[in-house]
Design a protein around this motif. Sequence first.
Motif, PDB file in Angstrom:
ATOM      1  N   HIS A   1      37.148  19.815  41.070  1.00  0.00           N
ATOM      2  CA  HIS A   1      35.775  20.051  40.621  1.00  0.00           C
ATOM      3  C   HIS A   1      35.391  21.532  40.635  1.00  0.00           C
ATOM      4  N   ILE A   2      36.368  22.401  40.918  1.00  0.00           N
ATOM      5  CA  ILE A   2      36.112  23.846  40.983  1.00  0.00           C
ATOM      6  C   ILE A   2      36.722  24.527  39.770  1.00  0.00           C
ATOM      7  N   GLU A   3      35.965  25.401  39.128  1.00  0.00           N
ATOM      8  CA  GLU A   3      36.505  26.216  38.033  1.00  0.00           C
ATOM      9  C   GLU A   3      36.521  27.674  38.469  1.00  0.00           C
ATOM     10  N   TYR A   4      37.704  28.280  38.403  1.00  0.00           N
ATOM     11  CA  TYR A   4      37.843  29.699  38.726  1.00  0.00           C
ATOM     12  C   TYR A   4      37.731  30.474  37.420  1.00  0.00           C
ATOM     13  N   PHE A   5      36.725  31.348  37.379  1.00  0.00           N
ATOM     14  CA  PHE A   5      36.352  31.995  36.125  1.00  0.00           C
ATOM     15  C   PHE A   5      36.641  33.496  36.206  1.00  0.00           C
ATOM     16  N   LYS A   6      37.483  33.991  35.325  1.00  0.00           N
ATOM     17  CA  LYS A   6      37.867  35.402  35.354  1.00  0.00           C
ATOM     18  C   LYS A   6      36.731  36.288  34.845  1.00  0.00           C
ATOM     19  N   VAL A   7      36.443  37.353  35.617  1.00  0.00           N
ATOM     20  CA  VAL A   7      35.426  38.325  35.233  1.00  0.00           C
ATOM     21  C   VAL A   7      36.011  39.730  35.360  1.00  0.00           C
ATOM     22  N   GLU A   8      35.388  40.678  34.655  1.00  0.00           N
ATOM     23  CA  GLU A   8      35.850  42.070  34.697  1.00  0.00           C
ATOM     24  C   GLU A   8      34.943  42.885  35.614  1.00  0.00           C
ATOM     25  N   ASP A   9      34.804  42.423  36.838  1.00  0.00           N
ATOM     26  CA  ASP A   9      33.932  43.102  37.796  1.00  0.00           C
ATOM     27  C   ASP A   9      34.642  43.113  39.152  1.00  0.00           C
ATOM     28  N   PRO A  10      35.241  44.244  39.536  1.00  0.00           N
ATOM     29  CA  PRO A  10      35.998  44.288  40.788  1.00  0.00           C
ATOM     30  C   PRO A  10      35.157  44.019  42.029  1.00  0.00           C
ATOM     31  N   LEU A  11      33.835  44.165  41.935  1.00  0.00           N
ATOM     32  CA  LEU A  11      32.985  43.972  43.109  1.00  0.00           C
ATOM     33  C   LEU A  11      32.970  42.517  43.576  1.00  0.00           C
TER      34      LEU A  11
END
Length: 212
Positions: free
Chosen positions: A182-192
Amino acid sequence: MTRAASFAGVILAAGDSSRMGRDKALLPWPTPAAGQTASSETFLSATIRSLAAATEFVVVVVGKNEAALAPIIYARGASLVVNPDPGRGQFSSLQVGLHEVLNHGRDAAVITLVDRPPVSSTTIQTLRDAFEAAGQNIWAIVPEFSGKHGHPYLVGREMMEAFLRVPATSIARDIEHAHQEHIEYFKVEDPLVALNINTPEDYAGLRISRNG
């Protein structure tokens, strides 16, 4: 099919910051360059501002530091709730915050920690859009940068209820893993999103990375 969620922001700020030697919530942000005057903005105030733009209200979970943090919290239009026993661990603060979210009738939350610089408002909106576009079987959206998972993460009512069913001494990551489907790992372009600030050296490194 999208779903419309009613979001609250939750900031966990009840820790004693023992490794830092001072309350991380009060660290100036942005970090001042050498010879510059420290900003009046802090990790806490900047995080409240970033979450307020994408949520209906923001609640900060505090502990023994209530007196020091309350003026900042109220001045920025957020509310606070006290974890009566933060020594039980960070998960107990999460449960305190989620109870507050549900008591206010909200069915989703953006959860983050106060011991790091706030991510960009664009990142939060991107995660919120991903949550609202996800299927009903997705209970949480967790940001991922360079293979590392981090904060803020977004949870729906099902994930909140899963967190609240277990002991206060639990670990959030273990509960997430128990509901992996039930978890989605979503790639973002924010190193913080994947940054942890635990020591004075970590904090000093922020200044170097910003100026380098």
